[in-house]
Design a protein around this motif. Sequence first.
Motif, PDB file in Angstrom:
ATOM      1  N   LYS A 114      16.843  38.869  35.505  1.00  0.00           N
ATOM      2  CA  LYS A 114      17.298  37.472  34.725  1.00  0.00           C
ATOM      3  C   LYS A 114      15.996  36.944  34.265  1.00  0.00           C
ATOM      4  CE  LYS A 114      19.098  36.895  38.778  1.00  0.00           C
ATOM      5  NZ  LYS A 114      19.583  38.229  38.958  1.00  0.00           N
ATOM      6  N   ASN A 115      15.856  36.071  33.386  1.00  0.00           N
ATOM      7  CA  ASN A 115      14.575  35.266  32.951  1.00  0.00           C
ATOM      8  C   ASN A 115      14.271  34.125  33.954  1.00  0.00           C
ATOM      9  OD1 ASN A 115      12.904  33.741  31.579  1.00  0.00           O
ATOM     10  ND2 ASN A 115      13.738  33.967  29.495  1.00  0.00           N
ATOM     11  N   PRO A 116      13.089  34.249  34.675  1.00  0.00           N
ATOM     12  CA  PRO A 116      13.026  33.122  35.637  1.00  0.00           C
ATOM     13  C   PRO A 116      12.849  31.761  35.036  1.00  0.00           C
ATOM     14  CG  PRO A 116      11.425  35.006  35.931  1.00  0.00           C
ATOM     15  CD  PRO A 116      12.269  35.218  34.612  1.00  0.00           C
TER      16      PRO A 116
ATOM     17  N   LEU B 296      23.263  31.544  39.627  1.00  0.00           N
ATOM     18  CA  LEU B 296      22.818  32.773  38.743  1.00  0.00           C
ATOM     19  C   LEU B 296      22.134  33.856  39.649  1.00  0.00           C
ATOM     20  CD1 LEU B 296      21.457  30.940  35.552  1.00  0.00           C
ATOM     21  CD2 LEU B 296      23.576  32.126  35.714  1.00  0.00           C
ATOM     22  N   LEU B 297      21.600  33.384  40.725  1.00  0.00           N
ATOM     23  CA  LEU B 297      21.043  34.509  41.770  1.00  0.00           C
ATOM     24  C   LEU B 297      21.964  34.796  42.628  1.00  0.00           C
ATOM     25  CD1 LEU B 297      17.734  32.524  42.272  1.00  0.00           C
ATOM     26  CD2 LEU B 297      17.940  34.788  40.987  1.00  0.00           C
TER      27      LEU B 297
ATOM     28  N   TRP C   8      11.599  25.137  41.717  1.00  0.00           N
ATOM     29  CA  TRP C   8      10.194  26.255  42.130  1.00  0.00           C
ATOM     30  C   TRP C   8      11.199  27.510  42.611  1.00  0.00           C
ATOM     31  CZ3 TRP C   8       9.132  27.450  47.332  1.00  0.00           C
ATOM     32  CH2 TRP C   8       8.084  28.466  47.523  1.00  0.00           C
ATOM     33  N   ASP C   9      11.938  27.176  43.778  1.00  0.00           N
ATOM     34  CA  ASP C   9      12.725  28.310  44.639  1.00  0.00           C
ATOM     35  C   ASP C   9      13.377  29.113  43.678  1.00  0.00           C
ATOM     36  OD1 ASP C   9      13.245  29.221  47.366  1.00  0.00           O
ATOM     37  OD2 ASP C   9      15.031  28.776  46.644  1.00  0.00           O
ATOM     38  N   SER C  10      14.118  28.662  42.876  1.00  0.00           N
ATOM     39  CA  SER C  10      14.947  29.564  41.937  1.00  0.00           C
ATOM     40  C   SER C  10      14.053  30.423  41.186  1.00  0.00           C
ATOM     41  CB  SER C  10      16.024  28.557  41.054  1.00  0.00           C
ATOM     42  OG  SER C  10      14.931  27.794  40.151  1.00  0.00           O
TER      43      SER C  10
ATOM     44  N   VAL D 268      11.874  35.902  40.287  1.00  0.00           N
ATOM     45  CA  VAL D 268      11.096  36.985  40.318  1.00  0.00           C
ATOM     46  C   VAL D 268      11.159  38.068  41.262  1.00  0.00           C
ATOM     47  CG1 VAL D 268       8.352  37.608  40.573  1.00  0.00           C
ATOM     48  CG2 VAL D 268       9.378  35.303  39.203  1.00  0.00           C
ATOM     49  N   GLU D 269      11.462  37.871  42.567  1.00  0.00           N
ATOM     50  CA  GLU D 269      11.620  38.600  43.447  1.00  0.00           C
ATOM     51  C   GLU D 269      13.007  39.433  43.318  1.00  0.00           C
ATOM     52  OE1 GLU D 269       9.470  39.585  45.706  1.00  0.00           O
ATOM     53  OE2 GLU D 269       8.051  38.129  44.954  1.00  0.00           O
ATOM     54  N   ALA D 270      14.008  38.902  42.821  1.00  0.00           N
ATOM     55  CA  ALA D 270      15.259  39.528  42.565  1.00  0.00           C
ATOM     56  C   ALA D 270      14.928  40.468  41.467  1.00  0.00           C
ATOM     57  CB  ALA D 270      16.404  38.646  42.187  1.00  0.00           C
ATOM     58  N   ASN D 271      14.209  40.264  40.431  1.00  0.00           N
ATOM     59  CA  ASN D 271      13.932  41.210  39.544  1.00  0.00           C
ATOM     60  C   ASN D 271      13.480  42.468  40.017  1.00  0.00           C
ATOM     61  OD1 ASN D 271      15.074  39.686  37.510  1.00  0.00           O
ATOM     62  ND2 ASN D 271      13.266  38.778  36.774  1.00  0.00           N
ATOM     63  N   LYS D 272      12.331  42.383  41.165  1.00  0.00           N
ATOM     64  CA  LYS D 272      11.712  43.539  41.368  1.00  0.00           C
ATOM     65  C   LYS D 272      12.623  44.246  42.371  1.00  0.00           C
ATOM     66  CE  LYS D 272       7.324  41.072  41.855  1.00  0.00           C
ATOM     67  NZ  LYS D 272       6.342  40.555  42.922  1.00  0.00           N
ATOM     68  N   LEU D 273      13.534  43.681  43.142  1.00  0.00           N
ATOM     69  CA  LEU D 273      14.531  44.444  43.918  1.00  0.00           C
ATOM     70  C   LEU D 273      15.540  45.358  43.098  1.00  0.00           C
ATOM     71  CD1 LEU D 273      15.328  41.590  46.616  1.00  0.00           C
ATOM     72  CD2 LEU D 273      14.043  43.699  46.807  1.00  0.00           C
TER      73      LEU D 273
END
Length: 261
Positions: free
Chosen positions: A31-33, A50-51, A109-111, A116-121
């Motif tokens: 996703k686009n942060p 979305l997350l 901020w949290d989303s 960013v972390e979800a894209n890495k996972l």
Amino acid sequence: MILNRRKRESSVPRRPLSHLSQYGVTHLYRKNPLMVAWWSAAFPGFGHFLLNQYARACLLTLWELFINSFAHINEAMLYSFCGDFKMAKAIINPQWVFAYMLIYLFSIWDSYRSTVEANKLCELAEMENARIDGFIIRPLGIQYLEKKSPLSAAFSSFFFPGLGQLYNHRFGLAFYAMFSYCIYIGLSHAHEAVIMMMHGRIRESTAILHPHWLLFMPSILGGSIYHAYISAVEHNRLFRIEQRQFLAERYGFTDSSTIFH
């Protein structure tokens, strides 16, 4: 015995790409942060939907609903748009505004951080290439992957928020959105105003509207349409990945570099 246990543990993927249950399809996708953060700014909690962080998202949307009502944020925005800054300043409740702004900024901020972390996972899960389940049968229902029409999902949510999520088999989120939108329609008197306007009673239709509840509706409508559309697109991608994995296993094609493209 220890060897058998290690074999069972090794067969369980560390980072699965998706999970099927009777409640729907939950999966990782890029996703686009900035887009996720934007939806959190439009309505706190929408970015977390979305997350796939549904519990957190529902609580944030309920927070927005109640604290906005106590602080009179929407009414103050309406007066500001009309240029009546004195009335906007008079109607807003400073006792609740500070708490509202802190949670509002944290949600954005949290989303962003979580995206960013979800894209890495997601990248790690694709590298692991764990087998995706395409079909399950449970006592409460049957769940499966299928090709969907993103436009049909978007149009369904356009006519009534939640129908696009129902089309995408996200049953809990669908009925939460439908129930919430019914509350906003009732409290804002939007449908009554539309009927009066169709009969040419413009002044009466304007007078009957409740601006506080009406201002929630564009964000909910837009968020539901976007979520339904992007979920259908990603469901189609997940469907293709599952098909490619099956064909690779069936016919001995072992090059996993093309599975996710």
